[in-house]
Scaffold this active site. Structure first.
Site, mmCIF file in Angstrom:
data_model
loop_
_atom_site.group_PDB
_atom_site.id
_atom_site.type_symbol
_atom_site.label_atom_id
_atom_site.label_comp_id
_atom_site.label_asym_id
_atom_site.label_seq_id
_atom_site.Cartn_x
_atom_site.Cartn_y
_atom_site.Cartn_z
ATOM 1 N N LYS C 78 1.056 -1.029 0.180
ATOM 2 C CA LYS C 78 -0.261 0.358 -0.477
ATOM 3 C C LYS C 78 0.871 1.208 0.032
ATOM 4 O O LYS C 78 1.614 0.920 0.530
ATOM 5 C CB LYS C 78 -0.846 0.052 0.925
ATOM 6 C CG LYS C 78 -2.003 1.706 1.595
ATOM 7 C CD LYS C 78 -2.544 0.825 2.827
ATOM 8 C CE LYS C 78 -3.757 2.597 3.051
ATOM 9 N NZ LYS C 78 -5.360 1.590 3.961
ATOM 10 N N SER C 158 -9.826 1.873 2.493
ATOM 11 C CA SER C 158 -8.713 2.049 2.573
ATOM 12 C C SER C 158 -7.790 1.809 1.634
ATOM 13 O O SER C 158 -6.913 2.437 0.096
ATOM 14 C CB SER C 158 -8.074 3.609 3.270
ATOM 15 O OG SER C 158 -6.903 3.212 4.009
ATOM 16 N N SER C 182 -9.569 0.423 7.098
ATOM 17 C CA SER C 182 -9.390 -0.127 5.842
ATOM 18 C C SER C 182 -8.619 -1.426 5.403
ATOM 19 O O SER C 182 -8.129 -1.514 4.384
ATOM 20 C CB SER C 182 -8.654 1.337 6.260
ATOM 21 O OG SER C 182 -9.295 2.540 5.930
#
Lengths: 483, 97, 492
Positions: C78, C158, C182
């Site tokens: 990420k 997210s 997330s």
């Protein structure tokens, strides 16, 4: 008793509170492992943490915590065994994170007090409100370029103790005495080197005025005053400024001001005109700080003898006057020098010599006692030579001058320069006889002008190159001439 | 409690974010909706409740580091992403005090 | 030979160990998958050259039998993790040019264990969002689609890119971060396994901070075993992060297959929502049955302050974020807009560099910390948080794990919820309380809704008890027979 200023509408009282920022003596910064040494190339003592880069986190330096506790103990203050680090949020180019890690509602040290020394041996207590730990900011240089400021983050993150006093001071003298005392205590404790020129000690002075008995007036803060002298000047100017304003019917706006040493005036700081909402909240990257009574006691045991206690000891053990003792302890280095010098010598005489002769030459050359060309041991030896009659007081001054230039020890100087005192009665008697014989007119005039005795003494001194024992000379002359 | 346009302007200033007229209005609506919603926390009785400082680690205490110099000294890297720099300094528009 | 991307993490690991294929071959297949799946927009930065270089090193290690636990395994990371020398953007314009000169501790741990960086994954800007629609680099498309429907769906957020890439079998696993759900919510939306470890298990050093007291790094993988393997390499005590725990790190993989007989599963009544869909209720009941069959006891529990968790979170997280994002000022790194005046420079830079959701949260955060509001909002929220933690603490004196759905619904369509921030926030209703309490939790794909979209079950564990979570997760995985994605429509 406060010193009053005389204004057009009567007498005014000044009310002064001081916030001191003291850089903690430590190898590395408060929350990072960068070096804290002064004067390095810009941005070479900056880690990613100090630069506030993405993802960086603070880790607290254990020594900085100890130093704060130590200082708190030196200020006779309450040590808070539980305290919290808060973020103080605002934007400024020398504040990389966009917040300063500080302590807001729960600081590491609470209320304490400091005794300040004023003229004529007068003492006054100034209360301390609190002491807390916080990060120092970086530095911006504004004169390198017409449109840019240059930012150096070396200082960013260095550990500071913010020490806040109560508004207990009422004159420039008291404010200066407070700073001197505070600085001295921290130097004794070795928690801050107190060097105002290098910025390790900075003071924000809060000044307001009022008529005696009235409520507190609106205060203005004069930021970052970095010398004792300027503190005095800034307070005097600011107090008068405020009094003039009020007496001409205006009110004081609470503002942050800067002292301009060239003009001797304070002026308003543009960038701080708006009130800040710092939005303090506990720093989520740091747990609360807590420690045990044992930890605090452990630090208490390591405290050196503090100035007030040392002064008392000098009076009791060395027989010095409180005034003289006060002068010696006002700088730790001076007190240390004195103790070494008087180890095997008459302490009162050593004290007088240091405060008189030594300070005189140090001041002339703008030297500190650490830079003294004469060692304390040698001062002690010099005093011994005077004390045991080896040399006269007068000759001692000559010896001292040679000691300053050569750094040699006094005994060898006296010997190699043949400066020993002449006390032998026979020898002196011979010299006196010679003078009497050669100056019959002076002898005759002595009856009308007894003061001429001094001339005879002078002649003996000349003959002996100042080495004659004055007491013996006087005795012999009296015997011979004042029949 | 409701948020008004003045609040929004003040908050924007504190956060150093400038909002266009239309943005300001949208944020005002959003903020009011959200603040109105979080206001339900007033229902909760939190008398005698201590705030959370951190999840866990409390028993391990705040971790400290020794006072050793083991960081810094890599100016090149620290400056490497600076939009404006000169001879190892960060540059910003001139700040006048 | 079938495409090597079909192999999950442990299969690839075993294959490499058995020398059934080379690391290079494995990496080439994954690079190919990454490059042909650009439609999904899961990756912001692809690092094929780096990956191939690392592959050679890994092949050497396998030849010399010096291979490490994750040797040669390709992972997506990420874009909230700082990777040294590799663009790290937080999916924001503000950091669109940021090349970190340092490596985050968690990713460093992975590289030290031989894993290979495939690329940096897209996410909601600064990790703020539940749909990966706020990214400066465009939305991520969920590899899943409703039966016979064309509409593109969100992968959740997210960590949208992290979840989508794993579902699309690009990389054998990925890293995400979880502040309010997330990892778990996108895992549920994409039929993958996502774990948020206990707060403090993984170091936060080098992870771009959103909400410091809530952020945690975690693995997203195709199955539970992979997840446990990956977690083991991620965890460490980091002296550079004082919130990282020094508790011993057990071997998580060995928890799979451990019996859960006699252990107790809590079912919190407050998680039953008005209007909760039948499918979710059915999935939840199935979950209870599977665990019961494996010998666990199902117990009703109460977590009374559950409904206050979302508002509590939406005070605390923005507050911390407003402060954490103050460093983005255009001075030392990142996006910067010139001006003659420093304040104007700050405002122009930040207004242009941040997207709307980030600005919204910064403003909320600034508001709830501001003078006059701090006590009523921030302080109040931290107290409510203590009550929420206490709820879980009390519950865990009666049970060993807690079972709930991961999300109140399956993946929704792109742009469906854009204009209504509040309705977007409600996505996190089941995940947020866990971050507030700092507990570990895992989402396991457990069923599909009537549109064929994945739904996940969430297991919540005691502090530092990821082992029990994995034991239970394993049972659910074995019992659910969840079929992973088979339609690779984005390649056509």
């Amino acid at each position: 008793m406060s010193k009053l200023i005389n204004g057009k509408t009567g007498d005014w009282e000044i009310v002064i509170g001081i916030e001191v920022h003291a850089q903690i003596i430590s190898q590395s910064k408060l929350f990072s492992g960068s070096s804290t040494s002064f004067g390095s190339e810009h941005n070479t003592q900056v880690s990613f943490v100090d630069a506030g880069m993405p993802g960086m986190l603070p880790v607290i330096n254990s020594v900085c915590v100890e130093q704060a506790v130590k200082t708190g103990l030196g200020l006779n203050a309450k040590i808070n065994k539980f305290s919290i680090f808060d973020r103080k949020n605002y934007f400024y180019p020398d504040l990389p994170q966009g917040y300063q890690i500080s302590q807001f509602e729960q600081p590491i040290v609470g209320e304490g007090k400091v005794i300040i020394d004023l003229e004529k041996g007068v003492e006054k207590e100034v209360r301390i409100e609190r002491l807390h730990l916080e990060q120092d900011a970086g530095k911006s240089i504004h004169d390198q370029h017409p449109s840019y400021s240059y930012v150096d983050l070396n200082r960013s993150g260095v550990a500071l103790m913010e020490i806040v006093s109560m508004p207990d001071m009422s004159s420039a003298e008291e404010a200066q005495a407070y700073i001197k005392k505070l600085r001295n205590i921290m130097k004794y404790l070795q928690t801050c080197d107190g060097n105002m020129e290098e910025g390790s000690l900075r003071a924000d002075i809060n000044v307001s005025v009022r008529k005696p008995g009235d409520e507190l007036g609106t205060r203005c803060e004069i930021k970052n005053v970095n010398s004792i002298k300027f503190i005095g000047q800034a307070i005097e100017y600011e107090a008068k400024r405020q009094i003039n304003l009020i007496e001409s019917g205006e009110s004081i706006k609470q503002q942050t001001r800067l002292f301009d040493p060239k003009k001797g005036q304070t002026r308003s700081m543009r960038s701080k005109e708006e009130a800040h909402d710092y939005r303090y909240f506990p720093d989520p990257d740091l747990l609360p700080l807590s420690f045990t009574d044992e930890f605090v006691e452990g630090i208490r045991k390591t405290l050196p003898e503090l100035p007030d206690i040392r002064r008392k000891r000098f009076v009791e053990d060395f027989g010095l006057s409180p005034y003289d003792a006060g002068i010696l302890v006002s700088e730790k280095e001076t007190a240390d020098f004195f103790e070494i010098a008087s180890k095997n010598s008459n302490s009162k005489l050593v004290c007088n010599w240091i405060v008189g002769e030594l300070f005189s030459i140090l001041n002339k050359d703008s030297k500190t006692i650490q830079e003294s060309p004469v060692t304390p041991e040698n001062i002690g030896k010099l005093i011994n030579l005077i004390d045991d009659g080896t040399i006269t007081g007068r000759i001692a001054k000559d010896v001292f001058e040679i000691m300053i230039d050569s750094g040699d020890d006094p005994v060898s100087i006296v010997d190699s320069n043949d400066m020993r005192q002449v006390s032998d009665e026979g020898e002196l008697d011979g010299i006196i006889e010679k003078i009497i014989q050669s100056n019959p007119d002076q002898v005759k005039s002595l009856e009308e002008k007894p003061n001429l005795m001094g001339w005879f003494v002078g002649q003996v001194m000349q003959e002996t190159k100042g080495k004659a024992n004055p007491k013996t000379v006087n005795e012999l002359l009296n015997k011979k001439l004042l029949k | 409690m409701s948020v008004d346009l003045d609040n929004v302007k003040k908050i924007a200033k504190l956060s150093k974010i400038s909002l266009k007229e239309s943005e300001g209005k949208k944020f005002l609506t959003d903020l009011n909706q959200i603040i109105g919603w979080v206001d339900q926390l007033t229902e909760v009785n939190t008398e005698e409740v201590a705030p959370t400082f951190s999840s866990f680690g409390a028993d391990e205490g705040i971790k400290k580091r020794n006072d050793t110099v083991n960081d810094g000294g890599y100016r090149e890297d620290v400056i490497s992403n600076a939009p404006k720099s000169d001879e190892g300094f960060f540059l910003v528009p001139k700040v006048i005090d | 030979m079938a495409n090597l991307t079909e192999l999950c993490l442990y299969e690839a690991r075993d294959g490499l160990k058995n020398k059934s294929f080379s690391t290079k071959d494995l990496i080439l297949d994954h690079i190919d998958a990454m490059e042909s799946s650009r439609y999904l927009n899961a990756f912001i930065t692809e690092t094929p050259d780096l990956a191939l270089k690392s592959a050679d090193l890994s092949d050497d290690n396998y030849s010399n039998n010096t291979n490490r636990p994750l040797e040669g395994l390709p992972l997506g990371i990420k874009d909230m993790f700082c990777t040294k020398g590799v663009l790290t953007t937080a999916s924001s314009k503000m950091l669109s040019n940021f090349i970190p000169p340092y490596e985050s501790t968690v990713t460093n741990n992975l590289w030290n264990n031989g894993a290979i960086l495939l690329g940096k994954l897209n996410n909601d800007e600064f990790a703020m969002g539940s749909s990966n629609e706020t990214s400066f680099f465009g939305s991520v498309i969920n590899p899943w689609k409703k039966n016979d429907k064309q509409a593109e769906l969100v992968p959740g957020g997210s960590s949208g890119g992290s979840a989508a890439s794993v579902a699309a079998k690009i990389g054998v696993g990925s890293l995400g971060t979880d502040t309010g759900g997330s990892i778990r919510q996108p895992a549920s939306f994409t039929g993958t396994v996502g774990l948020k470890p206990t707060y403090g298990r993984c170091s936060r050093w080098g992870i771009i901070a959103f909400a410091s007291s809530l952020d945690q790094a975690g693995p997203i993988t195709r199955n539970v075993r992979d997840n446990a393997i990956l977690l083991n390499s991620m965890c460490s005590h980091d002296p550079k992060d004082t919130t990282s725990s020094s508790k011993e790190i057990p071997d998580f993989e060995s928890s799979l297959g451990k019996s859960i007989k006699g252990l107790k599963v809590g079912i919190p009544k407050e998680f039953y929502q008005d209007g909760m869909s039948d499918e979710i209720i059915k999935m939840w009941n199935n979950g209870k049955d599977w665990l019961k069959s494996a010998g666990a006891e199902i117990i009703d529990i109460s977590l009374p302050n559950t409904k206050y968790a979302l508002p509590c979170y939406y005070i605390i997280a923005p507050a911390e974020a407003s402060s954490n994002l103050a460093r983005y000022d255009g001075v030392r790194f990142g996006h910067s807009i010139n001006s003659n005046d420093i304040n104007e420079m700050y405002e122009l830079t930040r207004s242009d560099g941040f997207g709307d959701e980030v600005k919204r949260r910064i403003m909320i955060g600034t508001y709830v910390l501001s003078s006059g509001y701090y006590d009523a909002y921030y302080l109040k929220a931290q107290k409510v948080r203590s009550l929420i933690s206490k709820d879980y603490n009390d519950a865990f004196s009666k049970v060993d794990v807690i079972l709930t759905p991961s999300t109140p619904n399956s993946a929704f369509e792109l742009n469906e919820k854009c204009d209504d921030p509040l309705s977007m926030y409600l996505n996190d209703v089941f995940t947020v309380p866990i971050n507030l309490a700092g507990l570990p939790a895992i989402s396991i794909p457990s069923s599909k809704d009537k549109n064929g979209l994945p739904l996940g079950l969430q297991l919540i564990g005691k502090p530092f008890d990821e082992e029990t979570l994995y034991s239970f997760a394993n049972i659910i995985e074995e019992s659910s027979n969840f079929e992973s994605l088979d339609d690779i429509w984005w390649l056509k």
